[in-house]
Enzyme design. Sequence first.
Site, PDB file in Angstrom:
ATOM      1  N   HIS A   1     121.964  50.763  50.600  1.00  0.00           N
ATOM      2  CA  HIS A   1     122.573  50.340  51.904  1.00  0.00           C
ATOM      3  C   HIS A   1     122.284  52.018  52.405  1.00  0.00           C
ATOM      4  CE1 HIS A   1     125.729  51.647  49.217  1.00  0.00           C
ATOM      5  NE2 HIS A   1     126.672  52.422  50.391  1.00  0.00           N
TER       6      HIS A   1
ATOM      7  N   HIS B   1     123.165  54.379  55.778  1.00  0.00           N
ATOM      8  CA  HIS B   1     124.573  54.891  56.205  1.00  0.00           C
ATOM      9  C   HIS B   1     123.498  55.370  57.779  1.00  0.00           C
ATOM     10  CE1 HIS B   1     127.458  54.940  53.531  1.00  0.00           C
ATOM     11  NE2 HIS B   1     126.753  55.037  52.741  1.00  0.00           N
TER      12      HIS B   1
HETATM   13  P1  5GP Z   1     128.885  54.463  49.756  1.00  0.00           P
HETATM   14  O1  5GP Z   1     129.722  55.676  49.143  1.00  0.00           O
HETATM   15  O2  5GP Z   1     128.155  53.420  48.737  1.00  0.00           O
HETATM   16  O3  5GP Z   1     127.372  55.208  49.949  1.00  0.00           O
HETATM   17  O4  5GP Z   1     129.286  53.883  50.689  1.00  0.00           O
HETATM   18  C1  5GP Z   1     129.660  53.050  50.700  1.00  0.00           C
HETATM   19  C2  5GP Z   1     130.712  52.416  52.318  1.00  0.00           C
HETATM   20  O5  5GP Z   1     131.579  51.270  52.013  1.00  0.00           O
HETATM   21  C3  5GP Z   1     131.877  53.024  52.833  1.00  0.00           C
HETATM   22  O6  5GP Z   1     131.155  53.844  53.441  1.00  0.00           O
HETATM   23  C4  5GP Z   1     132.688  52.342  52.878  1.00  0.00           C
HETATM   24  O7  5GP Z   1     133.529  52.667  53.505  1.00  0.00           O
HETATM   25  C5  5GP Z   1     132.651  50.833  52.731  1.00  0.00           C
HETATM   26  N1  5GP Z   1     132.980  50.139  52.665  1.00  0.00           N
HETATM   27  C6  5GP Z   1     133.493  50.243  51.272  1.00  0.00           C
HETATM   28  N2  5GP Z   1     133.545  48.448  51.900  1.00  0.00           N
HETATM   29  C7  5GP Z   1     133.551  47.676  53.010  1.00  0.00           C
HETATM   30  C8  5GP Z   1     134.157  46.900  53.014  1.00  0.00           C
HETATM   31  O8  5GP Z   1     134.380  46.083  53.034  1.00  0.00           O
HETATM   32  N3  5GP Z   1     133.613  46.634  54.735  1.00  0.00           N
HETATM   33  C9  5GP Z   1     133.000  47.394  55.487  1.00  0.00           C
HETATM   34  N4  5GP Z   1     132.302  47.080  56.482  1.00  0.00           N
HETATM   35  N5  5GP Z   1     132.993  48.470  54.761  1.00  0.00           N
HETATM   36  C10 5GP Z   1     133.034  49.162  53.716  1.00  0.00           C
END
Ligand code: 5GP
Length: 138
Positions: free
Chosen positions: A99, A101
């Site tokens: 993903h 951001h």
């Molecule tokens: P990472 O830390 O893996 O780069 O970011 C994962 C992101 O996914 C986090 O910012 C978190 O808030 C978001 N996230 C985790 N679970 C969910 C979910 O069930 N729905 C949505 N919309 N975002 C999520």
Amino acid sequence: MPDCIFCKIISGEVPSAKVYEDDKVLAFLDINPVNPGHTLVIPKTHFNNFSSTTDGDLESLVVASKKIAAAILRATGHDAFNLTVNNGVEAGQVVPHTHFHIIPRFNGDGHRLWAGKAYAAGEMEEMGGRIKKYVEEN
Ligand code: 5GP
Ligand code: ZN
């Protein structure tokens, strides 16, 4: 991937606030945003991280991200954003589905970027040479 939260968002099993979709890409609002409008852009095919994502899927993600970022700026009224990828647990990756951001930014929002360190004498040239060698091998 049956237990992947983002695959469940793609299938509709888990609800999300979708802002963009095409045949390769889905984008939806992050549930815990740095700032309102913080959006996640994901490939519809499951890959564990950026590094294991195909070049074609990455191209689709980047092109979609440019379009979505422009829409986020218009919707929030801000002029700036961070486009960020956390690749691997030590880099802060929590969800093991690739993903990007897109984080809209404004003065005084309190979000802090990294604090840069200094290289020792000669260290930058040595490190640069090592990385360049491995890039050229691929
Ligand atoms: P990472 O830390 O893996 O780069 O970011 C994962 C992101 O996914 C986090 O910012 C978190 O808030 C978001 N996230 C985790 N679970 C969910 C979910 O069930 N729905 C949505 N919309 N975002 C999520
Ligand atoms: Zn997945």
